[in-house]
Design an enzyme around this catalytic site. Structure first.
Site, mmCIF file in Angstrom:
data_model
loop_
_atom_site.group_PDB
_atom_site.id
_atom_site.type_symbol
_atom_site.label_atom_id
_atom_site.label_comp_id
_atom_site.label_asym_id
_atom_site.label_seq_id
_atom_site.Cartn_x
_atom_site.Cartn_y
_atom_site.Cartn_z
ATOM 1 N N CYS B 86 -6.533 -1.529 9.479
ATOM 2 C CA CYS B 86 -5.443 -2.507 9.455
ATOM 3 C C CYS B 86 -4.347 -2.097 10.446
ATOM 4 O O CYS B 86 -4.557 -2.141 11.644
ATOM 5 C CB CYS B 86 -4.933 -2.649 8.020
ATOM 6 S SG CYS B 86 -4.064 -4.191 7.724
ATOM 7 N N HIS B 194 -10.172 -3.483 4.550
ATOM 8 C CA HIS B 194 -9.826 -2.211 3.926
ATOM 9 C C HIS B 194 -10.979 -1.619 3.105
ATOM 10 O O HIS B 194 -11.031 -1.838 1.894
ATOM 11 C CB HIS B 194 -8.631 -2.415 2.979
ATOM 12 C CG HIS B 194 -7.341 -2.693 3.661
ATOM 13 N ND1 HIS B 194 -6.466 -1.696 4.024
ATOM 14 C CD2 HIS B 194 -6.768 -3.860 4.049
ATOM 15 C CE1 HIS B 194 -5.394 -2.239 4.604
ATOM 16 N NE2 HIS B 194 -5.554 -3.560 4.629
ATOM 17 N N GLU B 196 -11.219 1.314 2.090
ATOM 18 C CA GLU B 196 -10.663 2.263 1.116
ATOM 19 C C GLU B 196 -10.228 1.578 -0.173
ATOM 20 O O GLU B 196 -9.963 2.238 -1.177
ATOM 21 C CB GLU B 196 -9.500 3.050 1.749
ATOM 22 C CG GLU B 196 -8.160 2.334 1.831
ATOM 23 C CD GLU B 196 -8.034 1.323 2.969
ATOM 24 O OE1 GLU B 196 -9.061 0.946 3.565
ATOM 25 O OE2 GLU B 196 -6.893 0.891 3.251
#
Lengths: 736, 224
Positions: B86, B194, B196
Site C-alpha cells: 500500500c 494487504h 498481512e
C-alpha cells in the site's frame, strides 16, 4: 482592533452575542467577581457556561441515567467512561456529536468530530481500537444534500483512515427534518490496562502544565457557543467557528500519549484533551477537579498566527492539542519524549493552591477569577416541559397498511434509502486496519478482537428517531434495546452505553419534554439490562428556522464476547438450515418504514415495549449461542421480517422458502424484541426445547437465491438476485 | 529469517505486518524507526501501509527523504528482499525501485473491501507457495492505488514476468488490472492489497499467509 472595556461589555450587552443571558452576566459580575469581568474573562464565562460545556439545561435530566455497575471504573465527568472487562483490562468509550460544524463545513466538521472523540479516548491512557459513526441527513433529493453527505463521509474516512483506526460500524439514515441540520455523531472505543487509568486533573502546588501538539490558531473560536445556538436563514453560518483537522499530527500525538502513559506513567499526573472551548475548558476542568488553582502564561503557547489576543488563544478550538500536568522533576524527560515524536511541547503554566485561575499575556494579568466559577457555579436550569401537541392529537391513530402485492412492496422496501445497503458509504472507511476486525460493517454490530486473548468487543450505534418522534419515552427504550439486540445477535453480552442526545432548543417546552422523556426511556431500558451510561454528550439547539429535528438520541453500545468462537453473523450459512422467527409479531406500523413508504409520513403512537419479554428473548439468544446452536442471527428492526430475511440471504447469495402465519403486511411490521435465526436441521429438537417464548419455524434456507414466501394472503416467489441489486444499487444510484 | 518493518511517521499498518511475521509464520521481526541509518543484521525489509507524513504532498513523496531510505535502496540493489504494501508500494515507486506510479482511484474514492486477485507469476520470491493463476482473496484499503505506467514499461514488465498480482475485477482502474509488481530482478515487490490482513481464517481470509511463507522458502533456497 481594540477590545471593548468591561464597562462597554456591560453597557452594550456584548455578552449576549456570546450566549450569556442578562441574569448570568449579573451573577458573574455581582455575586461571583463582585466587579465587571473584562473582555477575556467574559469570553471564558460565555464558553464555559454554554450548554455544550456546562450541560446547564440538561444536567437535571442526565442525572436520571444509571451509571453504576460492578464493571464501571470511571463514569460521566471524565473524558470517557471505563468498564472492567476482566484480566486486568478495561474498555474505554465515548460518543460525541459534531452536528453544527458539519452543517457549515461538512468535511472538516466531520473529520474533527472523529479527531476529537479519538483524543477523548487516548487522554484516558487507552489505545483507541475502533471507530463508529451515526449520520443523519435530509433525503437524497438535491445536490446540496448529496454534497453534504459526500463531504461528511469523506471527512470521516479521511481522518480515520489516515490515523489508522478501523471504522467498524455505524448507521446512516435520511429524514426531512435533517435537511438543514444534519447529525454527525462519532464514537471511539479504546482498550486500557486498568492500572494505567489517568484522570484529567491538575494537582500539587507548583506542578507544571504542559501543552503538547499542534499550534494554536484562530480556528474554532467560540465553537462551543456556536454549538449551543440554532441555525436560521438569516443567521450567518459561522465558518470561522469550525476547526480544521490534521490526522497526521493526531497520529503522532496519539502514539506519544499512549506510550508516555504506558511506559512512563510516573511522569504524568493528569492529562486531558483540548476539545470544545480548547485551552480554557481543559485547564479549568483539570484544576477544578483537583481543587487547585492555575497560573498560565499565554506567551508560551505555540501559535500558528501572529498577534493573537488572550481571548482568541483561550477560546481557540484548534485541533490535535493536549494538556498534561507533570511533576517538575520529570520536565526534561517529558520534553525530550515529545521532541522525539517531533511534537511541540512547552510549559505554559503551573498549579497553585489558591483556587484562582490566572492568565498572563504579554506581562499583563488578563484573567483572575475563581476556577470553580467556570465549572461549578454555572446555573442549572429547570426547563418547562409539555407533551407535544402531535402526540395528543394522534394518540389513537393506527396505521393499517394495505398490501396489494407483497412482491412489489418487498422490492420497493429494499430500495428505500433507510433500508438499502450503505456499503457505498462504509466502503470508503478502512474497516480492517490493525487486522483485528472480525465482523465488518454491514452486520448487526462490528466486532474487534482483543489480541492475545479469546475475547472480543462487539459495538454498535443505534437510533430510530421516527420512534422517538412519535413517543420519546418508548423510542428511548427501543433505541437501547435495539442496540442490545445487535450486540446479543453477534454473540456478545451488552456491558455499557454511551450516547449522543441530539435534540432541539431546550427552552421550547415540547423539545424539553422530548429530551426528558427520551432519557427516562433510555434509563429504564439500561437499568433492566444492566448497561450503565458511562459517557456521552448532549447536542441541543438542533433547529432550523425554529423547526426542531426529530428527537434523536443515539445509543452507542459495547458488548463483551468472552470467546471469539461465539461470534455470530447475520448471513444464512447453508441450504436446509432451519429458519426461525423468535418473538411475537403484532401490528406495529406506526412510525414504521412501511408507513413512510405508503404514506410519506409517520403518525400515531407506539405500543408500549414489554421490557421483560425483550430481555427474556435476548437472554434466550445468548443461551442458544453459548450452546452453539445458532448458525446465523439477525435482529429485526426497520422493515421488519422481510428486510431481515433479505439481508440474511444476501450475505452468502442464498435463498429461502418460508410459510408463515403472518399477513403480508405483518412481514413489514416493526414489533420489537424479535430475532431471525437459523439452525442446523439436526438441532431442531434441542433448539425448540430451549424456546420458552413465542416463536415460529418459518422454513428453510435454499441454495438458489429465490425468496419463496407464503403468507396468510398470498404465495410469492421473489427473485433474490434482483432484490439484492435493488438493495445494493439504490444508494449509489441516488448519489449520482 | 529476520525482518525489519520500517516505521515512518504516519505508518499505520506496521503492527499488522509485525504480527503477520511473528504470529503468522513465526519468524523474527523488529520495528525499525525511519531515523535509523542501518539495516545491518536484517534479511528482509518490509514497508508498511499508512499515510507516511500524512501523504500531504503526494503519497510516499516525503518518506523517500528519511535516513533509513538509503539502506532500503542498498537492500534492493544487493538483491535482498524488499516488500512494500500500500503506502509502502507508493514509496517504492517514488524511489524508482519499482516502475510506474500509483495515482488516485478511478472513481476518486477510498475503497476498503476484500477482493479477488490472480497470482499471475508464481515463480517469484514472494509467490512460490501459490499455484499459477491461483485465485486469492485479499483486503484492499486505499484512495491512491490505481497503478499507472506507460505502454513500453508495461510490455517490458509483462515480458519479464514482473506483474505478480492482477485484480479480477478492476476496482481502482489500474493499467492492465495490476495489483502488484516486482522489479526486474524480482527481489522487490510492491502491492496495493494487504496480504498481512489476510493471515488468519478468522479475519475472513488466510490467503496472504503463503506470500510470507514464499519469502522464507525463497530465502532457504538462496542460503543453500
Amino acid at each position: 482592533m481594540t477590545e471593548p472595556t468591561a464597562k462597554q461589555i456591560k453597557d452594550e450587552k456584548i455578552y449576549q452575542q456570546w450566549g450569556l443571558t442578562d441574569s448570568e452576566y449579573e451573577l458573574i459580575s455581582q455575586k461571583i467577581l463582585k466587579r465587571l469581568p473584562n473582555y477575556t474573562e467574559t469570553g471564558l464565562y460565555s464558553v464555559m457556561w454554554s450548554e455544550h460545556c456546562s450541560y446547564k439545561n440538561s444536567k437535571k435530566v442526565l442525572r436520571k441515567m444509571p451509571n453504576k455497575s460492578p464493571r464501571v471504573l470511571a463514569g460521566p465527568g471524565e473524558d470517557a467512561g471505563i468498564l472492567d472487562i476482566g484480566d486486568d483490562q478495561a474498555v474505554v468509550f465515548k460518543a460525541e456529536s459534531h452536528n453544527h460544524p458539519s452543517a457549515v463545513e461538512p468535511y472538516q466538521g466531520a473529520a474533527t468530530g472523529v479527531g476529537g472523540i479519538i483524543r477523548d479516548i487516548f487522554s484516558m491512557g487507552a489505545t483507541p481500537i475502533a471507530l463508529l459513526d451515526s449520520l443523519k441527513f435530509g433525503p437524497l433529493k438535491n445536490g446540496q444534500t448529496k454534497h453534504l453527505v459526500n463531504e461528511v463521509v469523506a471527512g470521516i474516512g479521511g481522518y480515520g483512515n489516515c490515523i489508522g483506526l478501523p471504522t467498524v460500524g455505524g448507521e446512516v439514515s435520511f429524514e426531512d427534518c435533517y435537511e438543514h441540520n444534519p447529525l454527525v455523531n462519532a464514537m471511539c472505543v479504546g482498550l486500557l490496562n486498568k492500572t494505567e487509568f489517568k484522570h484529567g486533573t491538575a494537582s500539587g502546588d507548583n506542578n507544571l502544565i504542559i501543552y503538547v501538539g499542534a499550534k494554536t490558531g484562530r480556528d474554532g473560536i467560540h465553537g462551543a457557543t456556536f454549538a449551543s445556538d440554532e441555525f436560521t436563514d438569516t443567521k450567518n453560518k459561522q465558518r470561522s467557528a469550525v476547526q480544521v483537522g490534521n490526522p497526521f499530527i493526531e497520529k503522532l500525538l496519539m502514539d506519544a500519549c499512549v506510550e508516555i502513559i504506558e511506559k512512563h506513567s510516573e511522569w504524568v499526573l493528569g492529562i486531558q484533551d483540548m476539545g470544545a472551548a480548547g485551552l480554557v475548558s481543559s485547564t479549568a476542568e483539570m484544576a477544578s477537579k483537583a481543587g487547585s488553582g492555575l497560573v498560565l502564561n499565554l506567551d508560551k503557547v505555540p501559535q500558528r498566527e501572529t498577534k493573537m489576543s488572550a481571548y482568541e488563544m483561550m477560546l481557540s478550538e484548534s485541533q490535535e492539542r493536549m494538556v498534561l500536568c507533570i511533576k517538575p522533576d520529570y520536565l526534561e524527560e517529558v520534553l525530550n519524549f515529545f521532541r522525539d515524536y517531533e511534537l511541540d511541547a512547552v510549559v505554559i503554566g503551573r498549579v497553585t493552591t489558591d483556587g484562582q485561575y490566572k492568565i498572563y499575556h504579554q506581562n499583563n494579568l488578563v484573567t483572575d477569577i475563581p476556577v470553580d466559577s467556570l465549572t461549578e457555579d454555572v446555573p442549572e436550569y429547570d426547563r418547562q416541559e409539555t407533551e407535544p401537541q402531535r402526540m395528543i392529537d394522534d394518540k389513537d391513530y393506527r396505521f393499517i397498511p394495505e398490501i396489494t402485492s407483497l412482491e412489489e412492496t418487498w422490492q420497493e422496501m429494499l430500495q428505500r434509502p433507510n433500508i438499502a445497503s450503505k456499503k457505498h458509504f462504509y466502503q470508503t472507511y478502512d474497516s480492517q486496519v490493525k487486522a483485528n476486525t472480525l465482523v465488518r460493517p454491514g452486520g448487526d454490530a462490528g466486532v474487534v478482537r482483543i489480541r492475545g486473548t479469546k475475547k472480543a468487543l462487539a459495538m454498535t450505534n443505534d437510533s430510530n428517531s421516527k420512534y422517538t418522534y412519535l413517543n420519546p419515552f418508548i423510542g428511548g427504550q427501543i433505541a437501547v434495546m435495539e442496540a442490545a439486540r445487535n450486540i446479543v445477535a453477534t454473540g456478545g453480552e451488552p456491558i455499557g452505553v454511551t450516547d449522543c442526545l441530539n435534540f432541539g432548543n431546550p427552552e421550547d417546552p415540547e423539545a424539553f419534554y422530548e429530551l426528558d422523556k427520551s432519557v427516562e426511556g433510555i434509563s429504564s431500558a439500561c437499568e433492566l439490562i444492566k448497561t450503565p451510561v458511562i459517557s456521552g454528550n448532549v447536542s441541543l439547539y438542533n433547529e432550523y428556522n425554529e423547526v426542531a429535528i426529530y428527537p434523536s438520541p443515539m445509543i452507542g453500545m459495547v458488548g463483551l464476547i468472552d470467546d471469539i468462537d461465539k461470534i455470530t453473523t447475520i448471513g444464512f450459512k447453508k441450504a436446509d438450515d432451519l429458519i426461525y422467527l423468535i418473538g411475537q409479531t403484532q401490528d406495529d406500523f406506526n412510525g414504521s418504514e412501511l408507513q413512510m413508504q405508503k404514506t410519506g409520513a409517520i403518525k400515531g403512537d407506539l405500543r408500549p415495549l414489554d421490557l421483560q419479554t425483550e430481555k427474556f428473548n435476548q437472554d434466550l439468544i445468548k443461551t442458544a449461542i453459548a450452546q452453539k446452536l445458532i448458525k446465523s442471527c439477525h435482529d429485526l428492526s426497520e422493515g421488519g421480517l422481510a428486510v431481515a430475511l433479505s439481508e440474511s440471504a444476501f450475505d452468502n447469495q442464498l435463498g429461502f422458502e418460508i410459510k408463515t402465519t403472518l399477513t403480508s403486511a405483518q412481514m413489514f411490521s416493526e414489533t420489537q424484541s424479535r430475532f431471525l435465526v437459523t439452525i442446523a436441521a439436526e438441532d431442531q429438537v434441542k433448539f425448540e426445547t430451549l424456546l420458552q417464548t413465542d416463536f415460529e419455524l418459518l422454513g428453510q434456507v435454499t441454495t438458489e437465491p429465490e425468496f419463496v414466501v407464503t403468507t396468510t394472503d398470498e404465495k410469492v416467489s421473489i427473485d433474490g438476485r434482483q432484490a439484492e441489486t435493488n438493495w445494493k444499487e439504490a444508494i449509489p444510484c441516488l448519489m449520482k | 529469517m529476520k525482518f525489519a518493518v520500517i516505521n515512518f511517521p504516519g505508518s499505520n499498518c506496521d503492527m499488522d505486518l509485525y504480527y503477520a511475521i511473528r504470529d503468522g509464520i513465526n519468524e523474527k521481526v523488529e520495528l525499525v524507526d525511519y531515523r535509523n541509518n542501518s539495516l545491518v543484521g536484517f534479511d528482509g525489509v518490509l514497508i508498511p501501509g499508512g499515510f507516511s507524513y500524512g501523504d500531504y504532498l503526494r503519497s510516499g513523496a516525503i518518506a523517500v527523504h528519511a535516513p533509513i531510505i538509503k539502506e532500503i535502496v542498498r537492500f534492493a540493489k544487493e538483491g535482498k528482499i524488499v516488500f512494500g504494501v500500500c503506502n509502502g508500494f507508493q514509496i517504492l515507486t517514488e524511489l524508482n525501485l519499482l516502475p510506474g506510479a500509483l495515482v488516485q482511484n478511478e472513481k476518486n474514492r477510498f475503497i476498503c473491501d476484500t477482493v479477488d486477485l490472480t497470482v499471475v507469476n508464481n515463480q517469484t520470491a514472494f509467490t512460490n507457495c501459490y499455484q499459477k493463476n491461483e485465485n486469492i482473496r485479499i483486503p484492499i484499503a486505499h484512495g491512491e492505488g490505481r497503478y499507472h505506467c506507460d505502454e513500453t514499461t508495461l510490455q517490458e514488465m509483462i515480458a519479464n514476468g514482473q506483474i505478480v498480482f492482477r485484480y479480477q475485477d478492476n476496482v481502482n482502474g489500474s493499467v492492465d488490472q495490476i495489483a502488484g509488481v516486482t522489479n526486474k530482478n524480482g527481489n522487490v515487490l510492491g502491492m496495493m492489497p494487504h496480504p498481512e490482513r489476510a493471515v488468519e481464517d478468522i479475519l475472513g481470509s488466510a490467503d496472504g499467509l503463503k506470500l510470507f511463507q514464499s519469502i522464507i522458502n525463497y530465502q532457504v533456497k538462496v542460503n543453500n
